[in-house]
Scaffold this active site. Structure first.
Site, PDB file in Angstrom:
ATOM      1  CG  ASP A  35      -2.291   0.647   0.895  1.00  0.00           C
ATOM      2  OD1 ASP A  35      -3.347   0.008   1.088  1.00  0.00           O
ATOM      3  OD2 ASP A  35      -2.276   1.808   0.407  1.00  0.00           O
ATOM      4  CB  ILE A  36       0.247   4.720  -0.953  1.00  0.00           C
ATOM      5  CG1 ILE A  36       1.168   5.835  -1.459  1.00  0.00           C
ATOM      6  CG2 ILE A  36      -0.865   5.251  -0.047  1.00  0.00           C
ATOM      7  CD1 ILE A  36       0.608   6.641  -2.587  1.00  0.00           C
ATOM      8  CG  ASP A  53       2.350   5.975  -5.972  1.00  0.00           C
ATOM      9  OD1 ASP A  53       2.803   7.129  -6.115  1.00  0.00           O
ATOM     10  OD2 ASP A  53       1.179   5.635  -6.284  1.00  0.00           O
ATOM     11  CE1 TYR A 143     -17.204   2.852  -7.413  1.00  0.00           C
ATOM     12  CE2 TYR A 143     -14.817   3.025  -7.350  1.00  0.00           C
ATOM     13  CZ  TYR A 143     -15.972   2.310  -7.134  1.00  0.00           C
ATOM     14  OH  TYR A 143     -15.896   1.031  -6.634  1.00  0.00           O
ATOM     15  CB  ILE A 173     -18.350  -4.675   0.244  1.00  0.00           C
ATOM     16  CG1 ILE A 173     -18.470  -5.252  -1.173  1.00  0.00           C
ATOM     17  CG2 ILE A 173     -17.690  -5.692   1.176  1.00  0.00           C
ATOM     18  CD1 ILE A 173     -17.193  -5.673  -1.803  1.00  0.00           C
TER      19      ILE A 173
HETATM   20  C1  VAH Z   1     -18.876   2.995  -3.274  1.00  0.00           C
HETATM   21  N1  VAH Z   1     -18.468   0.993  -1.962  1.00  0.00           N
HETATM   22  O1  VAH Z   1     -19.809   3.228  -2.505  1.00  0.00           O
HETATM   23  C2  VAH Z   1     -18.329   1.557  -3.307  1.00  0.00           C
HETATM   24  C3  VAH Z   1     -19.100   0.667  -4.282  1.00  0.00           C
HETATM   25  C4  VAH Z   1     -21.278   0.062  -5.335  1.00  0.00           C
HETATM   26  C5  VAH Z   1     -20.538   1.054  -4.506  1.00  0.00           C
HETATM   27  O2  VAH Z   1     -18.429   0.545  -5.490  1.00  0.00           O
HETATM   28  O3  VAH Z   1     -18.374   3.828  -3.981  1.00  0.00           O
END
Ligand code: VAH
Length: 323
Positions: A35-36, A53, A143, A173
């Site tokens: 990890d970083i 990194d 994202y 998760i």
């Molecule tokens: C998020 N835990 O909340 C992550 C996930 C489906 C959501 O990829 O960004």
């Protein structure tokens, strides 16, 4: 000869539990956690650990060559909520790290790659119920965009360079060992901590926001299942839909109240509601169940029981130590 594994982002929510699991499966000497920074001392102190990194090709390559790595699990990423605060940092981290690992595979320094995608690849134009593997995909978070583009690059590298890269679209998760960081689904972890500590929780999503969710043990099982499946059975090389359960904040609060009757939840939706509103309510993961025999184990009741039991022990230990 056993796999030599490198986990990038090993101090994170999934990375840490994946590290414990892979160490138990392949032996501590065959798993390198990286990890970083040293921000999970249990991971650092219980096996081989390197500072690396994910955005620095030379840093990763040095680690790969030093430990003769053949398999990389790339678990470092900036998640949805933080990614909206720092869009270009999210793009740089999530994409540069992926290219670094894919190019190490292209140039034959490593043989196999696991890369996590997410149900965040879907957007508000995607069918929300039982979302199919192949459908409209217009993510509206940075994202989600990085995951959508990353999937295309994984499939491209598989087809063009025959790279054995495998990927699953994780739902939210839930885990108790390592806190999540910067996700929209993090409410589903925070609520259990607050239920134990304060018997109340102020939720940053609306009560009826249904999202696909999964217990960490199921997520780790799916990760091991796809990586140990025969290559010919991993027919999708972008990323597989993966599902377990779906629930709303109201439903998880009701589940908690069965154990802590005095638990109170209030709702104060913030910018993360705008993200959650673009995601599916439930996911059709029939391809994963067909191709490599995926099946989940934990129901919402199972998750609530395990989270409250483990966090109850954790906070009880902390309170005793502070007396
Ligand atoms: C998020 N835990 O909340 C992550 C996930 C489906 C959501 O990829 O960004």
């Amino acid at each position: 000869m056993s796999s030599k594994i490198l986990i990038i982002g090993a101090c994170g929510q999934i990375g840490s539990e994946l590290t414990y699991k892979l160490r138990s499966l392949y032996g501590d000497e065959n798993v390198v956690a990286s990890d970083i920074s040293y921000n999970n001392l249990d991971i650092v102190n219980t096996g081989i650990f390197e500072i690396a990194d994910a955005q620095d090709y030379a840093s990763i390559k040095t680690c790969v060559e030093k430990h003769q790595i053949d398999t990389v699990y790339l678990m470092a990423a900036m998640l949805s909520a933080t990614g909206e605060k720092y869009p270009m940092k999210a793009w740089d981290l999530n994409m540069t790290s992926l290219f670094n690992v894919l190019n190490l595979a292209r140039d034959k320094f490593i043989k196999r790659v696991f890369w996590p995608s997410s149900i965040a690849v879907y957007g508000s134009t995607t069918p929300t119920e039982y979302t199919p593997q192949y459908t409209i995909m217009e993510p509206s978070t940075v994202y989600g965009i990085t995951k959508q583009v990353g999937e295309r690059w994984c499939e491209y590298y598989h087809k063009k360079y025959n790279i054995d890269v495998r990927s699953i679209r994780y739902p939210g998760i839930i885990s108790w060992k390592t806190p999540p960081g910067g996700g929209t689904t993090d409410y589903a972890v925070e609520i259990y901590h607050e239920a134990i500590k304060a018997k109340s929780y102020k939720c940053f999503l609306k009560e009826d926001t249904e999202l696909p969710m999964m217990f960490m043990d199921d997520a780790i099982k799916a990760t091991v299942d796809i990586m140990t499946a025969k290559s010919k059975n991993v027919k999708i090389r972008s990323s597989y839909n993966l599902a377990a359960i779906s629930f709303t904040p109201q439903e998880v609060a009701a589940s908690i109240k069965k154990h802590i009757p005095e638990f109170k939840i209030t709702y104060a939706p913030d910018y993360r509601q705008d993200i959650a509103s673009t995601w599916p309510k439930s996911i059709n993961d029939s391809y994963a169940r067909e191709d490599w025999k995926w099946k989940h184990a934990f129901s919402l009741e199972d998750i609530t029981e395990e989270m409250l039991f483990q966090l109850g022990k954790k906070y009880n230990t902390i309170s005793k130590a502070s007396q």
